[in-house]
Write an enzyme that holds these catalytic residues in place. Structure first.
Site, short mmCIF file in Angstrom:
data_model
loop_
_atom_site.label_atom_id
_atom_site.label_comp_id
_atom_site.label_asym_id
_atom_site.label_seq_id
_atom_site.Cartn_x
_atom_site.Cartn_y
_atom_site.Cartn_z
N SER A 86 -3.79 -48.11 -10.28
CA SER A 86 -3.26 -47.22 -11.31
C SER A 86 -4.29 -46.98 -12.41
CB SER A 86 -1.95 -47.79 -11.87
OG SER A 86 -1.31 -46.87 -12.72
N HIS A 195 3.40 -43.05 -10.59
CA HIS A 195 3.11 -42.94 -9.16
C HIS A 195 4.23 -42.31 -8.35
CE1 HIS A 195 -0.43 -44.98 -10.28
NE2 HIS A 195 0.26 -46.01 -10.73
#
Length: 308
Positions: A86, A195
């Site tokens: 991430s 996400h």
């Protein structure tokens, strides 16, 4: 044999994490550069109250990752590969030479503000342990809808998954998962639904800003955790960075790809030890994985040198 530096994502933050960096000129330089790029003292961002903000969290993880990597490199312990989960993909790209650190600081600040402004409350992420993707996806399909959006977000290990979405949807999926045999359903310290398609619009805005900065071909192997493979073109990497907030994280496959490319030592940058534990559970089990937190600098340097 190669050394992989891994960079953790949101949820790994700890109060005081920037103040806990090694007393080293490279750490001091990194903090000063971040402060200049932001126009405010970056050291004010790692307090417990400050870390309630997505902006402070993501910037702290960026700065801590770059600072520790620079300290290790100054001791002759540079990596041959990098990968980040991430937000961790951004310090990985800086360490690989793709982006200037100051540009990364400004883009990460924008990234975090876009995410925080879009979802100031009522959304987040939940870790589900003990179920496979094939077992979890039908449960998501039962809950997901216009009023209760929820998506599979992180595939960290075959039975360590993360879902993202609205609070009520996360609670419903957690209840279903536990009833189907999951051994864990835990809300993470991530107050935004990362996400997944809920951040598609924000990713497009970030991509427009990221396209304006200079980028270069990486000088070491950069592995995308969105694609789970190495990327070698600077423009492609920057586009991947901008999009990763809205794409699932394929961390287990990323570790496997690093192993296949020869990585045998994985060193996790601050803060936390989540990626170290995941490496020990994955194909990296035959190698060595350790984290910056809880290990002396000389131990980290020696481990990285041994893997070179």
């Amino acid at each position: 044999m190669s050394v992989l530096f891994t960079f953790p994502g949101q949820g790994a933050q700890k109060p005081g994490m920037l103040h806990a960096l090694p007393d080293h000129p490279e750490a001091a330089r990194t903090l000063a550069e971040a402060t200049t790029a932001l126009g405010r003292d970056v050291l004010a961002m790692d307090g417990a109250d400050a870390l309630r903000s997505t902006v402070a969290v993501q910037l702290s993880l960026l700065v801590a990752g770059v600072a520790m990597a620079r300290v290790l490199a100054a001791h002759g312990a540079a990596p041959q590969m990098v990968a980040g989960l991430s937000i961790g993909a951004w310090p990985a790209a800086v360490v690989a030479g793709v982006l200037d650190f100051a540009d990364a600081v400004r883009l990460v600040e924008l990234r975090a503000r876009l995410m925080e402004d879009a979802y100031p409350s009522g959304y987040g992420m939940t870790a589900i342990g003990g179920l496979t993707r094939q077992q979890l996806e039908p449960l998501l399909a039962q809950v997901n809808g216009p009023a209760t959006p929820v998506y599979l977000a992180n595939l960290n290990a075959p039975r360590q998954l993360v879902v993202a979405g609205r609070d009520a949807a996360l609670d419903a999926v957690a209840d279903l998962a536990l009833a189907r045999g999951a051994n864990r359903a835990e809300r993470l310290a991530v107050p935004v639904p990362s996400h997944c398609p809920l951040l598609d619009a924000q990713a497009r805005t970030l991509a427009c800003a990221a396209a304006q900065v200079a980028c270069r071909r990486p000088h070491i192997t950069y592995i995308s955790s969105s694609a789970a493979r190495a990327l070698f073109d600077g423009d492609r990497i920057v586009a991947d960075l901008a999009a990763n907030m809205a794409r699932p994280v394929l961390w287990a496959d990323t570790l496997r790809h690093a192993w296949e490319r020869g990585a045998r030592v994985a060193v996790e940058m601050p803060s936390g030890s989540v990626l170290t534990r995941l490496a020990q559970d994955a194909d990296f089990g035959a190698g060595r994985a350790l984290c910056a937190d809880g290990n002396r600098l000389d131990t980290l340097v020696q481990a990285a040198r041994d893997g070179q």
